[in-house]
Scaffold this active site. Structure first.
Site, PDB file in Angstrom:
ATOM      1  CE1 TYR A  53      -3.143  -2.878   0.011  1.00  0.00           C
ATOM      2  CE2 TYR A  53      -3.623  -2.475   2.326  1.00  0.00           C
ATOM      3  CZ  TYR A  53      -3.840  -3.182   1.157  1.00  0.00           C
ATOM      4  OH  TYR A  53      -4.777  -4.205   1.154  1.00  0.00           O
ATOM      5  CG  HIS A 128      -1.398  -8.691  -0.668  1.00  0.00           C
ATOM      6  ND1 HIS A 128      -0.886  -7.437  -0.494  1.00  0.00           N
ATOM      7  CD2 HIS A 128      -2.699  -8.494  -0.973  1.00  0.00           C
ATOM      8  CE1 HIS A 128      -1.821  -6.527  -0.682  1.00  0.00           C
ATOM      9  NE2 HIS A 128      -2.944  -7.150  -0.977  1.00  0.00           N
ATOM     10  CB  SER A 208     -13.226  -3.387  -1.992  1.00  0.00           C
ATOM     11  OG  SER A 208     -12.028  -2.716  -2.268  1.00  0.00           O
ATOM     12  N   PRO A 209     -15.488  -3.782   0.992  1.00  0.00           N
ATOM     13  CG  PRO A 209     -15.868  -3.358   3.256  1.00  0.00           C
ATOM     14  CD  PRO A 209     -14.765  -3.453   2.236  1.00  0.00           C
ATOM     15  CG  LEU A 210     -18.494   0.190   2.264  1.00  0.00           C
ATOM     16  CD1 LEU A 210     -18.224   1.547   2.915  1.00  0.00           C
ATOM     17  CD2 LEU A 210     -19.877  -0.328   2.651  1.00  0.00           C
ATOM     18  N   GLY A 211     -17.577  -1.669  -2.154  1.00  0.00           N
ATOM     19  CA  GLY A 211     -17.469  -1.617  -3.606  1.00  0.00           C
ATOM     20  C   GLY A 211     -16.214  -0.992  -4.157  1.00  0.00           C
ATOM     21  N   GLY A 212     -15.313  -0.538  -3.284  1.00  0.00           N
ATOM     22  CA  GLY A 212     -14.064   0.056  -3.757  1.00  0.00           C
ATOM     23  C   GLY A 212     -14.038   1.561  -3.573  1.00  0.00           C
TER      24      GLY A 212
END
Length: 286
Positions: A53, A128, A208-212
């Protein structure tokens, strides 16, 4: 804050994903530190990062170092915070992502992460992403060695298939504790992996649980059911989404990425949102 378990560690039911604070579009460090501190104040005890990251080739581990500084500057107790990091993914600096799952590289990457995080052993270290050039069992063998050597306290994998989950758990001698795969209303192909984790008692960490990063703000526009259920409770579509994930299985621990204090506070509140059976079914079918 409600809690869940990763192996033998109790963590907050909602974690914080650090990636948006270190890649393209990242904010200044002051806002990032404020975001991490806001998460801690809200009861978050799981922070997910990775050595990959970062933005430029010469700043590998940018997010790990940022998190270490933010924890050090926080006024409260951080002894119960689990920092989970990952190795095996690389960013050459040209915007692309590559892999190196060789045992030598993974061991070298872990040593570097230890130094950046300033710890004697990494709380949760995750492979990863599978490297098509390296046999998966060789990569996981390196993670097993790090576990045996005490360099890491717990082992996880990311971006894994059901077969890879079972293989990793076998190679690790039943010591696999977590699987981190992409999962959101927009990306449902890891449903089988989530259900396998529930059967095996492994923590499932949706990334990305909210879509990214570019899609999270518009989740309610693209998926009406989340907007409508959220509105019925007086909360955001994003909160409804995270509550839906928590309700899918007791092993699910979403790690929404954030780079603003207000967004992580909103996400954390999802841990207290109780959906009816009808609401859950509606969201699950969306």
């Amino acid at each position: 804050m409600k809690t869940r378990r990763i192996g033998d560690t109790v963590v907050s039911a909602i974690g914080l994903g650090g990636m948006p604070m270190s890649i393209e579009g990242r904010p200044d460090e002051q806002r990032s530190v404020a975001t991490i501190h806001a998460a801690l104040e809200a009861g978050v005890t799981l922070i997910d990062t990775a050595d990959a990251y970062h933005l430029f080739a010469d700043e590998v581990g940018h997010n790990e170092s940022l998190i270490a500084r933010a924890l050090a500057s926080y006024g409260g107790d951080t002894s119960d915070v689990l920092v989970a990091t990952k190795g095996g993914h690389l960013r050459p600096g040209d915007g692309t992502w590559t892999q190196d799952g060789s045992p030598a590289y993974l061991k070298q990457a872990c040593e570097a992460s230890l130094k950046r995080l300033g710890v004697e052993a990494i709380g949760l270290y995750q492979f990863h992403r599978p490297d098509p050039k390296v046999p998966y069992e060789d990569s996981i063998g390196a993670i097993r060695d790090l576990l045996d050597e005490g360099k890491i306290q717990q082992a996880g994998i990311s971006n894994a298939s059901t077969q890879q989950i079972q293989l990793a758990n076998e190679i690790l001698g039943g010591r696999l504790v977590s699987v981190q795969n992409q999962f959101s209303p927009r990306f449902r192909s890891s449903e089988a992996e989530l259900q396998l984790c529930a059967v095996l008692g492994l923590a499932f960490l949706p990334w990305s649980p909210l879509g990214g990063i570019s899609q999270a703000a518009g989740l309610g526009t693209r998926f009406d059911a989340f907007a409508e259920v959220g509105a019925a409770h007086g909360v955001s579509p994003q909160q409804a989404c995270l509550a839906w994930m928590l309700a899918k299985a007791p092993v699910v621990i979403p790690i929404p990425g954030s780079s603003r204090p207000e967004t992580i506070r909103d996400s954390v509140a999802a841990a207290d949102l109780v959906l009816s059976a009808e609401e859950f079914a509606r969201l699950d079918a969306a």
